[in-house]
Design an enzyme around this catalytic site. Structure first.
Site, PDB file in Angstrom:
ATOM      1  N   CYS A   5      13.877 -11.307  53.696  1.00  0.00           N
ATOM      2  CA  CYS A   5      14.623 -10.320  54.498  1.00  0.00           C
ATOM      3  C   CYS A   5      14.332 -10.525  55.986  1.00  0.00           C
ATOM      4  O   CYS A   5      13.192 -10.377  56.444  1.00  0.00           O
ATOM      5  CB  CYS A   5      14.252  -8.895  54.080  1.00  0.00           C
ATOM      6  N   CYS A   8      12.753  -7.515  57.721  1.00  0.00           N
ATOM      7  CA  CYS A   8      11.330  -7.362  57.372  1.00  0.00           C
ATOM      8  C   CYS A   8      10.490  -8.303  58.220  1.00  0.00           C
ATOM      9  O   CYS A   8       9.424  -7.914  58.723  1.00  0.00           O
ATOM     10  CB  CYS A   8      11.095  -7.682  55.888  1.00  0.00           C
ATOM     11  N   HIS A  47      10.698  -2.008  53.796  1.00  0.00           N
ATOM     12  CA  HIS A  47      12.011  -2.458  53.348  1.00  0.00           C
ATOM     13  C   HIS A  47      12.742  -1.338  52.613  1.00  0.00           C
ATOM     14  O   HIS A  47      12.298  -0.870  51.568  1.00  0.00           O
ATOM     15  CB  HIS A  47      11.904  -3.682  52.440  1.00  0.00           C
ATOM     16  N   THR A  94      25.984  -6.307  56.567  1.00  0.00           N
ATOM     17  CA  THR A  94      25.724  -7.732  56.345  1.00  0.00           C
ATOM     18  C   THR A  94      24.236  -8.034  56.190  1.00  0.00           C
ATOM     19  O   THR A  94      23.871  -9.059  55.631  1.00  0.00           O
ATOM     20  CB  THR A  94      26.276  -8.587  57.511  1.00  0.00           C
ATOM     21  N   HIS A  99      19.460  -0.252  58.931  1.00  0.00           N
ATOM     22  CA  HIS A  99      19.378  -0.298  60.395  1.00  0.00           C
ATOM     23  C   HIS A  99      20.431   0.615  60.984  1.00  0.00           C
ATOM     24  O   HIS A  99      21.518   0.767  60.434  1.00  0.00           O
ATOM     25  CB  HIS A  99      19.562  -1.728  60.926  1.00  0.00           C
ATOM     26  N   HIS A 101      22.652   1.079  64.379  1.00  0.00           N
ATOM     27  CA  HIS A 101      23.132   0.476  65.625  1.00  0.00           C
ATOM     28  C   HIS A 101      23.173   1.586  66.680  1.00  0.00           C
ATOM     29  O   HIS A 101      23.770   2.645  66.437  1.00  0.00           O
ATOM     30  CB  HIS A 101      24.562  -0.052  65.462  1.00  0.00           C
TER      31      HIS A 101
HETATM   32  P1  AMP Z   1      25.528  -4.822  59.798  1.00  0.00           P
HETATM   33  O1  AMP Z   1      26.784  -5.662  59.796  1.00  0.00           O
HETATM   34  O2  AMP Z   1      25.796  -3.359  59.988  1.00  0.00           O
HETATM   35  O3  AMP Z   1      24.664  -5.105  58.595  1.00  0.00           O
HETATM   36  O4  AMP Z   1      24.737  -5.257  61.103  1.00  0.00           O
HETATM   37  C1  AMP Z   1      23.889  -6.357  61.133  1.00  0.00           C
HETATM   38  C2  AMP Z   1      23.600  -6.603  62.585  1.00  0.00           C
HETATM   39  O5  AMP Z   1      22.424  -7.374  62.669  1.00  0.00           O
HETATM   40  C3  AMP Z   1      24.700  -7.345  63.328  1.00  0.00           C
HETATM   41  O6  AMP Z   1      25.116  -6.581  64.457  1.00  0.00           O
HETATM   42  C4  AMP Z   1      24.013  -8.661  63.736  1.00  0.00           C
HETATM   43  O7  AMP Z   1      24.463  -9.131  64.982  1.00  0.00           O
HETATM   44  C5  AMP Z   1      22.572  -8.262  63.749  1.00  0.00           C
HETATM   45  N1  AMP Z   1      21.602  -9.338  63.526  1.00  0.00           N
HETATM   46  C6  AMP Z   1      21.593 -10.224  62.507  1.00  0.00           C
HETATM   47  N2  AMP Z   1      20.519 -11.036  62.598  1.00  0.00           N
HETATM   48  C7  AMP Z   1      19.837 -10.629  63.695  1.00  0.00           C
HETATM   49  C8  AMP Z   1      18.644 -11.053  64.333  1.00  0.00           C
HETATM   50  N3  AMP Z   1      17.926 -12.096  63.855  1.00  0.00           N
HETATM   51  N4  AMP Z   1      18.230 -10.427  65.443  1.00  0.00           N
HETATM   52  C9  AMP Z   1      18.927  -9.395  65.940  1.00  0.00           C
HETATM   53  N5  AMP Z   1      20.073  -8.928  65.390  1.00  0.00           N
HETATM   54  C10 AMP Z   1      20.523  -9.547  64.291  1.00  0.00           C
END
Ligand code: AMP
Length: 112
Positions: A5, A8, A47, A94, A99, A101
């Site tokens: 993950c 994580c 997690h 994704t 999380h 935003h």
């Molecule tokens: P979601 O589509 O709601 O699951 O949001 C996942 C978010 O994680 C997206 O806005 C990605 O740009 C962000 N993201 C994915 N990998 C990373 C990472 N390594 N560091 C920072 N943000 C990330």
């Protein structure tokens, strides 16, 4: 922590990601692909795959409290800001580690 993950690994400090802020249960860091001038992710240290799995009110308060804190620290009160979580693939999730935003820094459009 689950080895595969990415959040994580970030939350544990393994990837040396710069944290915007953190508290006992959550960390905040910049989104890698910002959708607004300020786009911060607030994630639990433990997690939890998505909002539907969040059952600890202390962790819930820590997450929202950290979102509130980073919004204030980044000066988002003047322009307004949005806090969003996507739960499930159909909602656009994704990364399957809960999380929130935190987005702001310009006038935001409609919700969906
Ligand atoms: P979601 O589509 O709601 O699951 O949001 C996942 C978010 O994680 C997206 O806005 C990605 O740009 C962000 N993201 C994915 N990998 C990373 C990472 N390594 N560091 C920072 N943000 C990330």
């Amino acid at each position: 922590m689950t080895e595969e993950c990415i959040f994580c690994r970030i939350a544990s400090g393994e990837l040396n990601t710069e944290f915007v802020a953190q508290n006992e249960h959550a960390v905040a860091f910049d989104d890698i692909a910002p959708a607004a001038p300020t786009h911060i992710l607030v994630v639990p240290k433990q997690h939890i795959s998505s909002l539907r799995e969040l059952d600890d009110p202390i962790v819930a308060a820590s997450l929202l409290g950290l979102a509130q804190q980073v919004a204030a620290e980044r000066g988002l009160h003047d322009c307004g800001y949005r806090v969003v979580t996507n739960d499930g693939e159909g909602a656009g999730q994704t990364v399957f580690h809960l999380h929130f935003h935190v987005m702001g820094g310009r006038r935001l459009g409609p919700m969906a």
